[in-house]
Motif scaffolding. Structure first.
Motif, PDB file in Angstrom:
ATOM      1  N   PRO A   9       0.815  -1.214   0.000  1.00 51.48           N
ATOM      2  CA  PRO A   9       0.000   0.000   0.000  1.00 51.48           C
ATOM      3  C   PRO A   9       0.851   1.269   0.000  1.00 51.48           C
ATOM      4  CG  PRO A   9       0.113  -0.888   2.202  1.00 51.48           C
ATOM      5  CD  PRO A   9       0.820  -1.872   1.300  1.00 51.48           C
ATOM      6  N   THR A  10       0.283   2.329  -0.546  1.00 49.10           N
ATOM      7  CA  THR A  10       0.951   3.628  -0.470  1.00 49.10           C
ATOM      8  C   THR A  10       0.432   4.431   0.718  1.00 49.10           C
ATOM      9  OG1 THR A  10      -0.640   4.550  -2.031  1.00 49.10           O
ATOM     10  CG2 THR A  10       1.448   3.782  -2.934  1.00 49.10           C
ATOM     11  N   VAL A  11      -0.797   4.115   1.143  1.00 48.30           N
ATOM     12  CA  VAL A  11      -1.405   4.767   2.302  1.00 48.30           C
ATOM     13  C   VAL A  11      -2.077   3.704   3.159  1.00 48.30           C
ATOM     14  CG1 VAL A  11      -3.116   6.447   3.090  1.00 48.30           C
ATOM     15  CG2 VAL A  11      -1.820   6.896   1.014  1.00 48.30           C
ATOM     16  N   VAL A  12      -1.848   3.766   4.462  1.00 46.76           N
ATOM     17  CA  VAL A  12      -2.504   2.876   5.417  1.00 46.76           C
ATOM     18  C   VAL A  12      -3.277   3.748   6.395  1.00 46.76           C
ATOM     19  CG1 VAL A  12      -2.143   1.181   7.259  1.00 46.76           C
ATOM     20  CG2 VAL A  12      -0.698   1.127   5.210  1.00 46.76           C
ATOM     21  N   LEU A  13      -4.582   3.510   6.504  1.00 46.10           N
ATOM     22  CA  LEU A  13      -5.438   4.243   7.441  1.00 46.10           C
ATOM     23  C   LEU A  13      -5.721   3.318   8.619  1.00 46.10           C
ATOM     24  CD1 LEU A  13      -7.209   6.884   7.753  1.00 46.10           C
ATOM     25  CD2 LEU A  13      -9.086   5.486   6.910  1.00 46.10           C
ATOM     26  N   THR A  14      -5.184   3.660   9.782  1.00 51.54           N
ATOM     27  CA  THR A  14      -5.427   2.845  10.970  1.00 51.54           C
ATOM     28  C   THR A  14      -6.587   3.431  11.751  1.00 51.54           C
ATOM     29  OG1 THR A  14      -3.761   4.093  12.213  1.00 51.54           O
ATOM     30  CG2 THR A  14      -3.050   2.031  11.192  1.00 51.54           C
ATOM     31  N   VAL A  15      -7.452   2.565  12.256  1.00 52.51           N
ATOM     32  CA  VAL A  15      -8.616   3.038  13.009  1.00 52.51           C
ATOM     33  C   VAL A  15      -8.467   2.633  14.475  1.00 52.51           C
ATOM     34  CG1 VAL A  15     -10.223   3.192  11.081  1.00 52.51           C
ATOM     35  CG2 VAL A  15      -9.971   1.040  12.251  1.00 52.51           C
ATOM     36  N   GLY A  16      -8.378   3.630  15.329  1.00 59.36           N
ATOM     37  CA  GLY A  16      -8.329   3.396  16.761  1.00 59.36           C
ATOM     38  C   GLY A  16      -6.928   3.318  17.333  1.00 59.36           C
ATOM     39  N   ASN A  17      -6.906   3.276  18.650  1.00 59.92           N
ATOM     40  CA  ASN A  17      -5.659   3.257  19.406  1.00 59.92           C
ATOM     41  C   ASN A  17      -4.807   2.037  19.116  1.00 59.92           C
ATOM     42  OD1 ASN A  17      -4.868   5.370  21.101  1.00 59.92           O
ATOM     43  ND2 ASN A  17      -6.447   4.891  22.587  1.00 59.92           N
ATOM     44  N   PHE A  18      -5.402   0.854  19.190  1.00 58.42           N
ATOM     45  CA  PHE A  18      -4.624  -0.372  19.118  1.00 58.42           C
ATOM     46  C   PHE A  18      -3.823  -0.466  17.824  1.00 58.42           C
ATOM     47  CE2 PHE A  18      -3.877  -4.820  18.188  1.00 58.42           C
ATOM     48  CZ  PHE A  18      -3.256  -5.229  19.370  1.00 58.42           C
ATOM     49  N   ALA A  19      -4.495  -0.327  16.693  1.00 60.34           N
ATOM     50  CA  ALA A  19      -3.809  -0.448  15.401  1.00 60.34           C
ATOM     51  C   ALA A  19      -2.763   0.648  15.227  1.00 60.34           C
ATOM     52  CB  ALA A  19      -4.820  -0.406  14.264  1.00 60.34           C
ATOM     53  N   SER A  20      -3.109   1.860  15.603  1.00 67.04           N
ATOM     54  CA  SER A  20      -2.190   2.986  15.438  1.00 67.04           C
ATOM     55  C   SER A  20      -0.947   2.816  16.291  1.00 67.04           C
ATOM     56  CB  SER A  20      -2.891   4.299  15.790  1.00 67.04           C
ATOM     57  OG  SER A  20      -4.012   4.489  14.959  1.00 67.04           O
ATOM     58  N   ARG A  21      -1.147   2.463  17.538  1.00 67.49           N
ATOM     59  CA  ARG A  21      -0.008   2.272  18.442  1.00 67.49           C
ATOM     60  C   ARG A  21       0.865   1.108  18.004  1.00 67.49           C
ATOM     61  NH1 ARG A  21      -2.582   2.836  24.507  1.00 67.49           N
ATOM     62  NH2 ARG A  21      -2.679   5.109  24.541  1.00 67.49           N
ATOM     63  N   LEU A  22       0.231   0.028  17.600  1.00 71.14           N
ATOM     64  CA  LEU A  22       0.977  -1.161  17.190  1.00 71.14           C
ATOM     65  C   LEU A  22       1.870  -0.868  15.989  1.00 71.14           C
ATOM     66  CD1 LEU A  22       1.420  -4.273  17.514  1.00 71.14           C
ATOM     67  CD2 LEU A  22      -0.364  -4.521  15.775  1.00 71.14           C
ATOM     68  N   LEU A  23       1.293  -0.280  14.955  1.00 70.82           N
ATOM     69  CA  LEU A  23       2.060  -0.061  13.730  1.00 70.82           C
ATOM     70  C   LEU A  23       3.083   1.059  13.870  1.00 70.82           C
ATOM     71  CD1 LEU A  23      -0.590  -0.643  10.929  1.00 70.82           C
ATOM     72  CD2 LEU A  23       1.051  -2.236  11.924  1.00 70.82           C
TER      73      LEU A  23
END
Length: 81
Positions: A9-23
């Motif tokens: 992907p060229t853009v990854v949209l993370t939704v919420g705390n868990f995914a954002s913090r993890l990545l």
């Protein structure tokens, strides 16, 4: 990781705390992370609110979510150009 490698992907949209913090590998909360993009692998990562938080948060949360989605869209359009 393998799926991301295949999709590339060229853009990854993370939704919420868990995914954002993890990545992003951070303990920073979503309210501080959202609203901008971060370099991530060979892509842009755009953290945003979880849909459940948007539903509970009213019009202000919805506007923040829309801002983040527009940001992701503009990054995607810029990558396609």
């Amino acid at each position: 990781d393998e799926q991301l490698e295949v999709v590339s992907p060229t853009v990854v949209l993370t939704v919420g705390n868990f995914a954002s913090r993890l990545l992003l590998g951070t303990r920073e909360g979503i309210t501080r992370l959202r609203g901008r993009s971060y370099p991530w692998r060979d892509a842009h990562l755009v953290p945003t609110l979880h849909p459940a938080a948007v539903l509970r948060g009213g019009s202000a949360a919805l506007e923040r979510f829309r801002h983040d989605v527009r940001l992701a869209g503009s990054l995607l359009a810029g990558a396609a150009a």
